[in-house]
Enzyme design. Structure first.
Site, short mmCIF file in Angstrom:
data_model
loop_
_atom_site.label_atom_id
_atom_site.label_comp_id
_atom_site.label_asym_id
_atom_site.label_seq_id
_atom_site.Cartn_x
_atom_site.Cartn_y
_atom_site.Cartn_z
CG ASN A 77 3.99 -4.16 7.32
OD1 ASN A 77 4.75 -4.22 6.38
ND2 ASN A 77 3.11 -3.23 7.41
CD GLN A 91 13.46 -7.83 9.68
OE1 GLN A 91 12.86 -7.31 10.43
NE2 GLN A 91 13.53 -7.33 8.18
CG ASN A 120 2.61 1.59 11.94
OD1 ASN A 120 2.92 1.22 13.55
ND2 ASN A 120 2.78 2.90 11.59
CG ASP A 129 1.70 6.94 19.59
OD1 ASP A 129 1.24 7.53 18.59
OD2 ASP A 129 2.37 5.95 19.65
CG HIS A 158 2.06 3.49 16.83
ND1 HIS A 158 1.95 4.90 17.15
CD2 HIS A 158 2.08 3.36 15.50
CE1 HIS A 158 2.26 5.43 16.15
NE2 HIS A 158 2.26 4.57 15.26
P1 NAD Z 1 9.34 3.61 3.81
O1 NAD Z 1 8.16 2.79 2.74
O2 NAD Z 1 9.77 4.85 3.24
O3 NAD Z 1 10.24 2.69 4.05
C1 NAD Z 1 10.12 1.32 4.20
C2 NAD Z 1 11.58 0.68 3.99
O4 NAD Z 1 11.39 -0.63 4.45
C3 NAD Z 1 11.72 0.56 2.30
O5 NAD Z 1 12.91 1.09 1.87
C4 NAD Z 1 11.44 -0.92 2.03
O6 NAD Z 1 12.40 -1.24 0.81
C5 NAD Z 1 12.12 -1.49 3.46
N1 NAD Z 1 11.60 -2.92 3.64
C6 NAD Z 1 10.41 -3.52 3.22
N2 NAD Z 1 10.43 -4.78 3.52
C7 NAD Z 1 11.70 -5.00 4.19
C8 NAD Z 1 12.48 -6.11 4.62
N3 NAD Z 1 11.75 -7.40 4.86
N4 NAD Z 1 13.62 -6.06 5.34
C9 NAD Z 1 14.26 -4.66 5.14
N5 NAD Z 1 13.70 -3.64 4.81
C10 NAD Z 1 12.35 -3.64 4.22
O7 NAD Z 1 8.49 3.62 5.02
P2 NAD Z 1 8.98 4.64 6.24
O8 NAD Z 1 7.92 5.93 6.22
O9 NAD Z 1 10.47 4.66 6.21
O10 NAD Z 1 8.15 3.90 7.25
C11 NAD Z 1 8.48 2.57 7.91
C12 NAD Z 1 7.54 2.07 8.84
O11 NAD Z 1 7.46 2.89 10.01
C13 NAD Z 1 5.94 1.84 8.28
O12 NAD Z 1 5.54 0.72 8.73
C14 NAD Z 1 5.47 3.26 8.90
O13 NAD Z 1 3.94 2.77 9.04
C15 NAD Z 1 5.96 3.10 10.37
N6 NAD Z 1 5.81 4.06 11.21
C16 NAD Z 1 5.70 4.02 12.57
C17 NAD Z 1 5.59 5.06 13.23
C18 NAD Z 1 5.60 5.01 14.80
O14 NAD Z 1 5.44 5.45 15.60
N7 NAD Z 1 5.80 3.53 15.52
C19 NAD Z 1 5.58 6.15 13.01
C20 NAD Z 1 5.87 6.60 11.51
C21 NAD Z 1 5.87 5.60 10.82
C1 LMR Z 2 2.43 7.70 12.75
O1 LMR Z 2 1.92 7.65 13.96
O2 LMR Z 2 2.61 8.75 12.28
C2 LMR Z 2 2.43 6.36 12.11
O3 LMR Z 2 2.03 5.33 12.65
C3 LMR Z 2 1.91 6.56 10.67
C4 LMR Z 2 0.55 5.87 10.57
O4 LMR Z 2 0.59 4.74 9.92
O5 LMR Z 2 -0.43 6.13 11.51
#
Ligand code: NAD
Ligand code: LMR
Length: 329
Positions: free
Chosen positions: A106, A113, A132, A160, A188
């Site tokens: 990642n 970006q 993440n 969280d 996180h």
């Molecule tokens: P997902 O795989 O369904 O979607 C991710 C999308 O990102 C995909 O469509 C992919 O094509 C796109 N992508 C990949 N590289 C890219 C780039 N360089 N530019 C633009 N788009 C790009 O995943 P999701 O379930 O939507 O989750 C997304 C992220 O959020 C994950 O990293 C997940 O772990 C994170 N997340 C964070 C939290 C939080 O609380 N911080 C909670 C849940 C999920």
């Molecule tokens: C979450 O907190 O639900 C996400 O960050 C998913 C993960 O990778 O733990």
């Protein structure tokens, strides 16, 4: 309705969080019913076709607040003039994976970006990283955007924070609205520290109201910290609707400010407060006014909390060192 739409960029817009987030933003959940929104959606090339389908659905909702949607795979075009950037696109964690495994995969997304935002975003751009490992991805984006004030970068720990409120409310049998001053400290990740010693329930100290240190240490903290993994285990996919909702909560608080007598958790650049190494993007209790966050000062940190905060911050420092080693910052 104000004539000039606010430009909101969402990356990873064709993903599962995007599928929930876009419709909430377009319906006014982020900026209210009187502010038109222009969505700028970034995806990788193979996902653009699927994104076109999502845009068809956005059209079909006929949202009064949705002024325009642009999609693309070129960050410099998509981020041009954006006022909010919600950086969601990343690779989600699968069963058995830890966030550290994702750093290399990642990290490479967030350096370009950050550079693109630096070049073309509006001066007032507010950047929220959900993808993440969110804290370290925000650090990478920030380090690659030297002209954007560091106070305009943040990472999401509001999910969280919301989870902690919900668990505490359920334990005490009170509505979530009775809970104030919740804090998530650190990363996180599973090392995060949800803090009940400064939280309040109906105006009283939460830890004292619970009165059960064993529940706090052995049930509450791990349940909140490992909730993401529990959801992955149950759904076979990481949290999506709740993550989108928390992303909206975070960005909306940044616009509207925090309520009197309350604060929220945001991962922001540490100025050294509470002994958190300066420069790390770590979660703190923050108040927000006029679009600017401030870390709440003067909280007493006891030995138990100190140990938990230090452990999570040590993990952030390790992640920082790893991405430094990869030349990403
Ligand atoms: P997902 O795989 O369904 O979607 C991710 C999308 O990102 C995909 O469509 C992919 O094509 C796109 N992508 C990949 N590289 C890219 C780039 N360089 N530019 C633009 N788009 C790009 O995943 P999701 O379930 O939507 O989750 C997304 C992220 O959020 C994950 O990293 C997940 O772990 C994170 N997340 C964070 C939290 C939080 O609380 N911080 C909670 C849940 C999920
Ligand atoms: C979450 O907190 O639900 C996400 O960050 C998913 C993960 O990778 O733990």
């Amino acid at each position: 309705m104000s004539p000039t739409p606010v430009k909101v960029a969402v990356t990873g817009a064709a993903g599962q969080i995007g599928y929930s987030l876009l419709f909430r933003i377009a319906s006014g959940a982020l900026l209210g019913p009187d502010t038109p929104v222009e969505l700028r959606l970034l995806e990788i090339t193979p996902a653009l076709k699927s994104l076109e389908g999502v845009v068809m659905e956005l059209d079909d909702c006929a949202f009064p607040t949705l002024a325009k949607v642009e999609i693309g795979d070129d960050a410099e075009k998509v981020f041009d003039g954006v006022n909010h950037a919600l950086l969601v696109g990343a690779r989600p964690r699968g069963p058995g994976m830890e966030r550290g495994d994702l750093l290399e995969a990642n990290g490479g997304i967030f350096a370009p970006q950050g550079k693109a935002l630096n070049k073309v975003a509006a001066d007032d751009v507010h950047i929220t990283v959900t993808g993440n490992p969110a804290n370290t991805n925000a650090l990478i984006a920030m380090s690659n955007a030297p002209d954007i004030p560091t106070s305009q970068f943040s990472a999401l720990t509001r999910l969280d924070h919301n989870r902690a409120i919900s668990q505490l409310a359920a334990k005490l049998g009170v509505p979530v609205t009775e809970i104030k001053k919740m804090t998530i400290w650190g990363n996180h990740s599973a090392t995060q520290y949800p803090d009940l010693f400064h939280a309040e329930v109906s105006g009283k100290n939460a830890a004292e109201t619970v009165g059960d240190q064993a529940w706090l240490a052995d049930t509450f903290i791990p349940t909140v910290a490992k909730r993401g993994a529990a959801i992955i285990e149950a759904r076979g996919a990481s949290s999506a609707a709740s993550a989108a909702s928390a992303t909206i909560d975070h960005a909306r608080t940044w616009v509207e400010g925090t309520a009197e007598g309350d604060w929220v958790s945001m991962a922001v650049r540490s100025d050294g407060s509470y002994g958190v190494e300066e420069g790390l993007i770590s979660s703190f209790p923050v108040t927000v006014k006029d679009g600017q966050w401030s870390i709440v000062q003067g909280l007493d940190i006891d030995e138990f909390s100190r140990g938990k905060i230090d452990a999570s911050v040590a993990e952030l420092a390790e992640e920082r060192d790893a991405v430094k080693g990869l030349g990403l910052i």
